[in-house]
Design a protein around this motif. Structure first.
Motif, PDB file in Angstrom:
ATOM      1  N   ARG A 434      45.690  29.496  35.870  1.00  0.00           N
ATOM      2  CA  ARG A 434      44.808  30.627  35.592  1.00  0.00           C
ATOM      3  C   ARG A 434      44.083  31.057  36.867  1.00  0.00           C
ATOM      4  O   ARG A 434      43.694  30.238  37.703  1.00  0.00           O
ATOM      5  N   VAL A 435      43.921  32.359  37.000  1.00  0.00           N
ATOM      6  CA  VAL A 435      43.251  32.953  38.160  1.00  0.00           C
ATOM      7  C   VAL A 435      41.977  33.616  37.659  1.00  0.00           C
ATOM      8  O   VAL A 435      42.020  34.467  36.769  1.00  0.00           O
ATOM      9  N   ALA A 436      40.850  33.223  38.236  1.00  0.00           N
ATOM     10  CA  ALA A 436      39.548  33.728  37.800  1.00  0.00           C
ATOM     11  C   ALA A 436      38.892  34.539  38.907  1.00  0.00           C
ATOM     12  O   ALA A 436      39.061  34.241  40.092  1.00  0.00           O
ATOM     13  N   LEU A 437      38.148  35.552  38.508  1.00  0.00           N
ATOM     14  CA  LEU A 437      37.285  36.299  39.433  1.00  0.00           C
ATOM     15  C   LEU A 437      35.872  36.220  38.885  1.00  0.00           C
ATOM     16  O   LEU A 437      35.630  36.602  37.734  1.00  0.00           O
ATOM     17  N   ARG A 501      42.517  43.940  44.124  1.00  0.00           N
ATOM     18  CA  ARG A 501      43.757  44.044  44.905  1.00  0.00           C
ATOM     19  C   ARG A 501      43.971  42.785  45.739  1.00  0.00           C
ATOM     20  O   ARG A 501      45.094  42.266  45.832  1.00  0.00           O
ATOM     21  N   ALA A 502      42.906  42.304  46.349  1.00  0.00           N
ATOM     22  CA  ALA A 502      43.015  41.074  47.141  1.00  0.00           C
ATOM     23  C   ALA A 502      43.383  39.893  46.248  1.00  0.00           C
ATOM     24  O   ALA A 502      44.179  39.027  46.633  1.00  0.00           O
ATOM     25  N   ALA A 503      42.816  39.859  45.052  1.00  0.00           N
ATOM     26  CA  ALA A 503      43.091  38.761  44.129  1.00  0.00           C
ATOM     27  C   ALA A 503      44.553  38.714  43.724  1.00  0.00           C
ATOM     28  O   ALA A 503      45.184  37.648  43.725  1.00  0.00           O
ATOM     29  N   VAL A 504      45.121  39.886  43.389  1.00  0.00           N
ATOM     30  CA  VAL A 504      46.507  39.873  42.920  1.00  0.00           C
ATOM     31  C   VAL A 504      47.484  39.618  44.061  1.00  0.00           C
ATOM     32  O   VAL A 504      48.553  39.034  43.841  1.00  0.00           O
ATOM     33  N   VAL A 510      45.190  38.249  37.808  1.00  0.00           N
ATOM     34  CA  VAL A 510      43.882  37.747  37.371  1.00  0.00           C
ATOM     35  C   VAL A 510      43.964  37.518  35.871  1.00  0.00           C
ATOM     36  O   VAL A 510      44.504  38.354  35.139  1.00  0.00           O
ATOM     37  N   ASP A 511      43.426  36.396  35.411  1.00  0.00           N
ATOM     38  CA  ASP A 511      43.438  36.061  33.986  1.00  0.00           C
ATOM     39  C   ASP A 511      42.058  35.970  33.372  1.00  0.00           C
ATOM     40  O   ASP A 511      41.914  36.071  32.153  1.00  0.00           O
ATOM     41  N   SER A 548      34.802  45.070  34.358  1.00  0.00           N
ATOM     42  CA  SER A 548      35.653  44.885  33.177  1.00  0.00           C
ATOM     43  C   SER A 548      36.751  45.944  33.119  1.00  0.00           C
ATOM     44  O   SER A 548      37.887  45.656  32.716  1.00  0.00           O
ATOM     45  N   ARG A 549      36.425  47.156  33.522  1.00  0.00           N
ATOM     46  CA  ARG A 549      37.438  48.216  33.513  1.00  0.00           C
ATOM     47  C   ARG A 549      38.578  47.888  34.464  1.00  0.00           C
ATOM     48  O   ARG A 549      39.768  48.023  34.125  1.00  0.00           O
ATOM     49  N   GLU A 550      38.234  47.423  35.671  1.00  0.00           N
ATOM     50  CA  GLU A 550      39.276  47.069  36.632  1.00  0.00           C
ATOM     51  C   GLU A 550      40.062  45.855  36.147  1.00  0.00           C
ATOM     52  O   GLU A 550      41.296  45.792  36.306  1.00  0.00           O
ATOM     53  N   ALA A 551      39.352  44.910  35.557  1.00  0.00           N
ATOM     54  CA  ALA A 551      40.034  43.731  35.011  1.00  0.00           C
ATOM     55  C   ALA A 551      41.026  44.131  33.936  1.00  0.00           C
ATOM     56  O   ALA A 551      42.151  43.621  33.884  1.00  0.00           O
TER      57      ALA A 551
END
Length: 692
Positions: A434-437, A501-504, A510-511, A548-551
């Protein structure tokens, strides 16, 4: 250090082995991560008889030469190991010899109180060869010769009689016997090229062994450079060159969550992206479809990259929706092809098919996406495919690339010994893959949440407007394979988008998103300015909405479900004095939880909240002035505020950042899989804040 008994002034062969391994493993031209092994033989005192015993120290199963420690060595008695040649039942039963290695171990391990490590499949290669020191490596240059269609002739031309060709054979006891026979029959040889695989070198001492390994590698490099064609992958294909760097990174970010979702059809995967020059050039050349379809050859390569990659067959400037649609078609075809590959070669004794999704996805003009059970595995898979590209380049420069047959690849990929190794691995942690932000993760509650998520197996993007704080937290969480720092002011839409973008690009997608960033203003209504109100709502209400919208956009592209957690507050339901701006913003966040739970449920996305009481110790908000303001409201010293809050609760306990992190973990670790739209109080019991 080793307990090896040597004449006065002689070097310790184990120390020499470790130093040699570190030098060889530090240079990627010599071997890939966790690839190859090295050994040393010597005499030690038998603790039972008090007499001499000949031992071999060899890198055990797993591990990496560049970081090898004494504890990573398997230690075996040479007399027992060599006696196995007399009981060897033949190549059809050679796998039985791996279990026999356990009967050759020198006690539980050679370190005081140590257990050592399990012998690898290559143990026979080291023990049966008569040389005191042996290296087995996977250099790109050596594998290029090993995987060339006329590799035997090229080996002769490159090395003369100093290096001998050994035809492909799966690693095991018979290969050890083959190499031992070469060693005896060719006293002037310094090593061998193993068809389809790599190289092995030897020496009378550690220094000579290392020199011989490097001579083979560097001689092969020079031979390929001097004898090879200038464009082994053929001409550039019009329209398939790399996009400009900014466009390339944007395209990668747009495709990453889609590709990760496809690569996770059987089980969730973490991703890694690279746009290394070697990859981009390969994908721009005419030969790349043919070569990619042949797959990798060295066992270390394809065990991590799978039998072949998925390759997008569109130019980089194709419309994004067209590229996505084509990727979905190619993924479906890949799964069908992989199942057919399994069924062609599986028999009644084969392990079950492990999964039909690609580990490597190649996108011309953009780069390579690689996948694995964690970030390190995904990154290393990508590194191995770069090695494979280098191998293809070398082989095509002087001949044609001819990897081992597909049936042999299957025999290794679905080898019972590999399956047994997988069974020995510890179970994954609850948040593995799992990837968290986490916003506001540079201090306080956000930092505690980031630490807990990483401890439970997640990769975490530490998002904070304070760059230094974010970097410090990310570094403390284990570096780039575990955490990424991102500068994010949650009032800035572009900074939020850039963080995702950096996260992906870093992790594939992202999860799990935690809306934690916040500030607080404590003033009576008459003294609360419009600016106070706007600032409070911009960061917490509007900021949470923007994050939340971007997520949601990323989660929808992945199609893997996910979690959004709001760190709200008991103040969202409890009416306290001098708190209009903060309390109203928290109430806004609380209702966002309900609204988004209703809207995103169809995507499998769960949205929940945590309502803490005042978290004083370790809190960035309280340290920034909120603590002094609230202490003044309640008429207590600021240093006693935590105790004051605790005494007004039913449990009489102070709430700490770690308690909030515990609630986030409980909501996201899988046990509450059917829970959404919920607020969990973490307030030690504030009756006035009970949810109704």
């Amino acid at each position: 250090m080793s307990g090896v008994r040597e004449p006065a002034g002689a070097y310790d062969p184990v120390d020499a082995l470790l130093q040699r391994a570190h030098r060889l493993g530090a240079d990627p031209r010599n071997t890939n991560y966790a690839g190859g092994n090295a050994s040393a033989k010597g005499t030690a005192t038998d603790p039972v008889t008090g007499g001499d015993v000949e031992l071999m120290w060899v890198k055990g199963s797993g591990g990496d030469l560049g970081t090898l420690t004494a504890a990573g060595l398997a230690v075996l008695r040479l007399d027992r190991l060599r006696a196995l040649a007399g009981t060897y039942p033949g190549v059809d039963r050679e796998d039985e010899m791996v279990a026999a290695f356990d009967h050759c171990l020198h006690g539980k391990g050679w370190l005081p109180g140590g257990e050592g490590t399990a012998p690898s499949i290559d143990t026979a290669m080291h023990g049966l060869v008569g040389a005191p020191h042996v290296d087995h490596l996977h250099p790109d240059s050596g594998i290029a010769l090993a995987c060339a269609a006329d590799g035997e002739e090229l080996t002769r031309r490159c090395f003369g009689e100093r290096v001998v060709w050994v035809p492909w054979r799966r690693p095991g006891f018979q290969l050890g016997l083959d190499i031992a026979a070469v060693y005896e029959a060719h006293p002037g040889a310094i090593g061998v090229v193993l068809g389809g695989h790599g190289i092995t070198a030897w020496g009378k001492d550690s220094a000579e062994c290392e020199r011989n390994s490097l001579e083979i590698i560097r001689t092969a490099e020079r031979f390929l450079a001097e004898q090879g064609r200038p464009d082994p992958f053929g001409p550039l294909v019009e329209g398939y060159g790399p996009l400009p760097a900014p466009e390339r990174r944007e395209r990668a970010a747009a495709l990453a969550p889609v590709i990760r979702g496809l690569a996770s059809a059987d089980r969730p995967q973490v991703g890694h992206f690279t746009d290394a020059d070697a990859v981009l050039d390969f994908l721009a050349r005419e030969a790349h479809p043919r070569l990619a379809a042949l797959g990798t050859s060295c066992p270390d390569h394809f065990l991590r990259t799978k039998v072949r990659p998925l390759v997008l067959d569109l130019p980089p400037d194709a419309p994004l929706d067209e590229a996505v649609a084509r990727l979905r078609e190619l993924h479906a075809a890949y799964r069908e092809d992989y199942r057919a590959y399994y069924e062609r070669h599986a028999d009644a004794g084969s392990p079950p098919m492990r999964g039909a999704d690609p580990a490597i996805v190649l996108v011309p003009g953009v780069g390579m996406f690689s996948f694995g059970k964690d970030k390190q595995t995904a990154r290393v898979a990508g590194e191995f495919y770069v090695n494979a590209v280098n191998v293809m380049r070398g082989a095509e420069a002087v001949s044609s690339y001819a990897p081992i047959p597909e049936a042999e690849k299957f025999r290794i990929e679905y080898w019972e010994l590999e399956e047994a190794k997988l069974r020995r691995m510890p179970p994954p942690k609850p948040l593995a893959t799992r990837v968290a932000l986490v916003t506001g993760a540079g201090s306080g509650i956000g930092r505690a949440i980031a630490r807990r998520l990483v401890a439970e197996g997640a990769c975490v993007v530490v998002a904070d407007r304070d760059a230094d704080a974010a970097e410090a937290v990310a570094a403390g969480l284990g570096g780039p394979d575990r955490a990424l720092a991102a500068v994010v002011d949650v009032t800035d839409e572009e900074q939020i988008a850039a963080a995702f973008r950096a996260a992906v690009r870093a992790f594939g997608g992202v999860d799990l998103v935690v809306n934690n960033a916040g500030i607080s203003v404590s003033k009576p209504l008459a003294e609360t300015t419009a600016a106070d109100w706007d600032t409070q709502h911009a960061i917490m209400a509007r900021g949470s909405f923007l994050v939340s919208r971007e997520a949601a956009r990323v989660l929808a592209a992945q199609g893997m479900g996910g979690d959004i957690v709001y760190i709200a507050s008991k103040n969202g339901v409890f009416a306290g004095p001098n708190n209009i701006a903060y309390g109203a913003a928290k109430a806004d966040q609380a209702h966002q939880v309900r609204l988004l739970a209703a809207e995103l449920g169809g995507l499998g996305v769960r949205v929940n909240g945590v309502n803490p009481d005042g978290v004083v110790r370790g809190s960035g908000i309280f340290a920034g002035g909120w603590g002094a303001q609230r202490a003044a409201v309640y008429g207590v010293p600021e240093e006693k505020l935590g105790e004051f809050y605790a005494q007004r609760t039913l449990l009489k306990r102070e709430v700490l950042p770690e308690h909030v992190a515990n609630a986030v973990f409980a909501l996201t670790a899988g046990e509450l899989s059917h829970t959404t739209g919920l607020h969990i109080p973490v307030d030690a019991g504030v009756a006035a804040a009970f949810l109704r």
